[in-house]
Design an enzyme around this catalytic site. Sequence first.
Site, PDB file in Angstrom:
ATOM      1  N   ASN A   9       0.856  -1.187   0.000  1.00 49.67           N
ATOM      2  CA  ASN A   9       0.000   0.000   0.000  1.00 49.67           C
ATOM      3  C   ASN A   9       0.893   1.239   0.000  1.00 49.67           C
ATOM      4  O   ASN A   9       1.465   1.597   1.026  1.00 49.67           O
ATOM      5  CB  ASN A   9      -0.909  -0.021   1.232  1.00 49.67           C
ATOM      6  CG  ASN A   9      -1.789   1.210   1.321  1.00 49.67           C
ATOM      7  OD1 ASN A   9      -1.968   1.939   0.350  1.00 49.67           O
ATOM      8  ND2 ASN A   9      -2.349   1.448   2.496  1.00 49.67           N
ATOM      9  N   TRP A  10       0.985   1.885  -1.164  1.00 50.47           N
ATOM     10  CA  TRP A  10       1.884   3.024  -1.296  1.00 50.47           C
ATOM     11  C   TRP A  10       1.333   4.295  -0.642  1.00 50.47           C
ATOM     12  O   TRP A  10       2.049   5.280  -0.519  1.00 50.47           O
ATOM     13  CB  TRP A  10       2.179   3.289  -2.775  1.00 50.47           C
ATOM     14  CG  TRP A  10       2.943   2.211  -3.462  1.00 50.47           C
ATOM     15  CD1 TRP A  10       3.407   1.040  -2.926  1.00 50.47           C
ATOM     16  CD2 TRP A  10       3.352   2.195  -4.837  1.00 50.47           C
ATOM     17  NE1 TRP A  10       4.069   0.299  -3.874  1.00 50.47           N
ATOM     18  CE2 TRP A  10       4.051   0.983  -5.064  1.00 50.47           C
ATOM     19  CE3 TRP A  10       3.193   3.075  -5.905  1.00 50.47           C
ATOM     20  CZ2 TRP A  10       4.584   0.644  -6.307  1.00 50.47           C
ATOM     21  CZ3 TRP A  10       3.719   2.741  -7.149  1.00 50.47           C
ATOM     22  CH2 TRP A  10       4.410   1.544  -7.345  1.00 50.47           C
ATOM     23  N   LYS A  11       0.066   4.289  -0.292  1.00 52.33           N
ATOM     24  CA  LYS A  11      -0.581   5.447   0.339  1.00 52.33           C
ATOM     25  C   LYS A  11      -0.381   6.682  -0.557  1.00 52.33           C
ATOM     26  O   LYS A  11      -0.447   6.567  -1.773  1.00 52.33           O
ATOM     27  CB  LYS A  11      -0.062   5.635   1.762  1.00 52.33           C
ATOM     28  CG  LYS A  11      -0.204   4.355   2.597  1.00 52.33           C
ATOM     29  CD  LYS A  11       0.145   4.535   4.043  1.00 52.33           C
ATOM     30  CE  LYS A  11      -0.017   3.209   4.789  1.00 52.33           C
ATOM     31  NZ  LYS A  11       0.239   3.355   6.239  1.00 52.33           N
ATOM     32  N   HIS A  96      -9.340   1.143   5.604  1.00 47.35           N
ATOM     33  CA  HIS A  96      -8.019   1.339   6.192  1.00 47.35           C
ATOM     34  C   HIS A  96      -8.124   2.315   7.361  1.00 47.35           C
ATOM     35  O   HIS A  96      -8.916   3.259   7.337  1.00 47.35           O
ATOM     36  CB  HIS A  96      -7.036   1.871   5.146  1.00 47.35           C
ATOM     37  CG  HIS A  96      -5.614   1.820   5.586  1.00 47.35           C
ATOM     38  ND1 HIS A  96      -5.060   2.771   6.424  1.00 47.35           N
ATOM     39  CD2 HIS A  96      -4.618   0.927   5.327  1.00 47.35           C
ATOM     40  CE1 HIS A  96      -3.790   2.465   6.650  1.00 47.35           C
ATOM     41  NE2 HIS A  96      -3.502   1.355   6.002  1.00 47.35           N
ATOM     42  N   GLU A 166      -4.804  -4.727  11.134  1.00 46.63           N
ATOM     43  CA  GLU A 166      -3.757  -3.722  11.241  1.00 46.63           C
ATOM     44  C   GLU A 166      -3.947  -2.961  12.550  1.00 46.63           C
ATOM     45  O   GLU A 166      -4.741  -2.022  12.610  1.00 46.63           O
ATOM     46  CB  GLU A 166      -3.790  -2.771  10.047  1.00 46.63           C
ATOM     47  CG  GLU A 166      -5.198  -2.389   9.583  1.00 46.63           C
ATOM     48  CD  GLU A 166      -5.228  -1.083   8.809  1.00 46.63           C
ATOM     49  OE1 GLU A 166      -4.222  -0.755   8.182  1.00 46.63           O
ATOM     50  OE2 GLU A 166      -6.256  -0.392   8.861  1.00 46.63           O
ATOM     51  N   GLY A 233       2.999  -1.178   4.286  1.00 47.72           N
ATOM     52  CA  GLY A 233       3.023   0.255   4.042  1.00 47.72           C
ATOM     53  C   GLY A 233       4.405   0.734   3.665  1.00 47.72           C
ATOM     54  O   GLY A 233       4.847   0.596   2.531  1.00 47.72           O
TER      55      GLY A 233
END
EC number: 5.3.1.1
Length: 250
Positions: A9-11, A96, A166, A233
Amino acid sequence: MRKKIVVGNWKMNKNVAEGVALASSILENLDGGKMACEVGIAPAYPVLSEVGRVIEGSDICLVAQNCHYEDEGAYTGEVSVRMLDSLGCSYIIVGHSERRQYFGETNRTVNLRLKKALEGGMRVILCIGETLEEREAGVTDAIVTAQVREGLADIEDLGNVVLAYEPVWAIGTGKTATPEQADAVHASIRATISDMYGEADAEDIRIQYGGSVKPSNAVELFGMPNIDGGLIGGASLKADDFVAIVNAAG
């Protein structure tokens, strides 16, 4: 046996050029995208199309970080499942903790997004997890159980659903739940799924761990009986680190 799944997840990181370079490096280091586990990468919306071109034809899945629960309309700043489908996405992340914390998403709106994604033929990663205050108050199981039950409300088939536990206190902090702590929550989640859907579905559903996973702890985390990969992440922003984590799951 459940096939592990690792998603980066590159955000809100990496522009188009940077994203293409990172995806290309990941693909090259994963031997053209042939892995023992399932792998996905989730760039920011503006980067999806170009990264999709890089990984096209490989086994790496294109993943979106969120979606809206309507097909179209006056929802400025939102993106629909149909739009994501047209870009080649096969997975969508919903719920998320950063969406819940910063953008006011609730179990109810997460459930609406999950339903819309499934209706659109997508596979979904449903994120759940407790804050530090909730863990210290001893209510982790209650919080996570409510997120699972409400997030999956009215969902009859779990075949296209992945869960991602998470713990919010471990995201981007450098703190990590011990493998035993994480596995205990995963086991509790499976018990909830068993109560809702039956033992077979509880055994089949994949539950990722997310929260400061890195090459140095991935093997131990992924070796636990109830942990089926990771939602990664910060470590997914470096090709070498992400590839090492993927290999730890394979």
